[in-house]
Design an enzyme around this catalytic site. Structure first.
Site, PDB file in Angstrom:
ATOM      1  N   ARG A  67       0.828  -1.200   0.000  1.00 58.26           N
ATOM      2  CA  ARG A  67       0.000   0.000   0.000  1.00 58.26           C
ATOM      3  C   ARG A  67       0.871   1.263   0.000  1.00 58.26           C
ATOM      4  NH1 ARG A  67      -5.907   0.144   1.046  1.00 58.26           N
ATOM      5  NH2 ARG A  67      -6.262   2.364   1.045  1.00 58.26           N
ATOM      6  N   HIS A 109     -19.186  12.898   2.104  1.00 57.70           N
ATOM      7  CA  HIS A 109     -19.652  11.613   2.638  1.00 57.70           C
ATOM      8  C   HIS A 109     -21.175  11.641   2.739  1.00 57.70           C
ATOM      9  CE1 HIS A 109     -19.466   7.920   4.926  1.00 57.70           C
ATOM     10  NE2 HIS A 109     -20.347   8.442   5.771  1.00 57.70           N
TER      11      HIS A 109
HETATM   12  C1  GRF Z   1     -21.298  10.090  -3.170  1.00 58.28           C
HETATM   13  O1  GRF Z   1     -22.527   9.942  -2.483  1.00 58.28           O
HETATM   14  C2  GRF Z   1     -20.132  10.035  -2.224  1.00 58.28           C
HETATM   15  O2  GRF Z   1     -20.348  10.697  -1.016  1.00 58.28           O
HETATM   16  C3  GRF Z   1     -20.047   8.555  -2.005  1.00 58.28           C
HETATM   17  O3  GRF Z   1     -20.206   8.008  -3.284  1.00 58.28           O
HETATM   18  C4  GRF Z   1     -21.023   8.876  -4.052  1.00 58.28           C
HETATM   19  C5  GRF Z   1     -20.244   9.243  -5.287  1.00 58.28           C
HETATM   20  O4  GRF Z   1     -21.100   9.685  -6.286  1.00 58.28           O
HETATM   21  N1  GRF Z   1     -18.838   8.172  -1.324  1.00 58.28           N
HETATM   22  P1  GRF Z   1     -20.523  10.252  -7.684  1.00 58.28           P
HETATM   23  O5  GRF Z   1     -19.489   9.268  -8.190  1.00 58.28           O
HETATM   24  O6  GRF Z   1     -19.934  11.612  -7.419  1.00 58.28           O
HETATM   25  O7  GRF Z   1     -21.723  10.321  -8.576  1.00 58.28           O
END
Ligand code: GRF
Length: 201
Positions: A67, A109
């Site tokens: 990683r 998030h």
């Molecule tokens: C968003 O809801 C983000 O918070 C989550 O995955 C989704 C990504 O959506 N982790 P996109 O790829 O921007 O359409």
């Protein structure tokens, strides 16, 4: 004013990236996306970058024995674009220590942190039975969605919501919030005092 340079990291469809790209085209937004990075091939996000004529790159963990060497490679790829801010917009990997030492990173998030961190936030909020969830934009630290919170918006859970329907409603709010926060950070700067983030000079 020179626009702030953004590198956006994606793993999926890239609708948050698209919202940023659209905002950057408007006058006085104060930021420009200079490159897009992904952790896997075939993402909608990279396609959107290419359609916008932007450079895009992929750094896959599985191409590295450790990683740490992925962390080094991703750091190098992003550093080549000299960003003022990195935006993790649906990027589904934990960023490494080297990366986080080098760049300020904002993540979006789909839950009201500290509730429901991790990759299945919408599913877990629904399963728990909360009536109110939402989205959070926060600075990234080494934990899983534990960094200092910058802004949050609430979204009500509707009777009969499934994960997909609820996530789509959250994402509508999330895109607006991300665009607002990144623009204000780019135009006005920010300071961090303990866990308190203040946007402004
Ligand atoms: C968003 O809801 C983000 O918070 C989550 O995955 C989704 C990504 O959506 N982790 P996109 O790829 O921007 O359409």
């Amino acid at each position: 004013m020179t626009p702030a340079r953004l590198v956006v990291l994606v793993s999926g469809a890239g609708s948050n990236l698209q919202a940023l790209l659209d905002a950057c085209r408007t006058n006085d937004y104060g930021a420009e996306v200079v490159a897009v990075g992904a952790d896997r091939d075939g993402t909608g996000g990279v396609e959107r970058a290419q359609s916008a004529g932007l450079p895009a790159f992929v750094e896959r963990i599985r191409d590295h024995a450790e990683r740490d060497s992925w962390d080094a490679a991703l750091t190098k790829s992003v550093a080549a674009y000299d960003p003022d801010l990195v935006v993790s917009a649906g990027f589904m990997k934990l960023l490494g220590p080297r990366f986080l030492d080098r760049f300020p990173v904002v993540n979006t998030h789909p839950a009201l942190l500290p509730a429901f961190p991790g990759a299945h936030a919408v599913r877990e909020a629904l399963a728990y039975g909360v009536r109110l969830t939402g989205c959070t934009v926060h600075l990234v630290d080494s934990g899983v969605d534990t960094g200092p919170i910058i802004a949050q918006r609430a979204v009500e859970v509707a009777d009969g919501d499934d994960e997909g329907a609820l996530h789509e409603r959250i994402k509508t709010v999330e895109r607006t919030l991300l665009v607002d926060v990144v623009g204000r950070m780019a135009r006005d700067g920010w300071t961090l005092n303990g866990r308190k983030v203040r946007i402004g000079r």
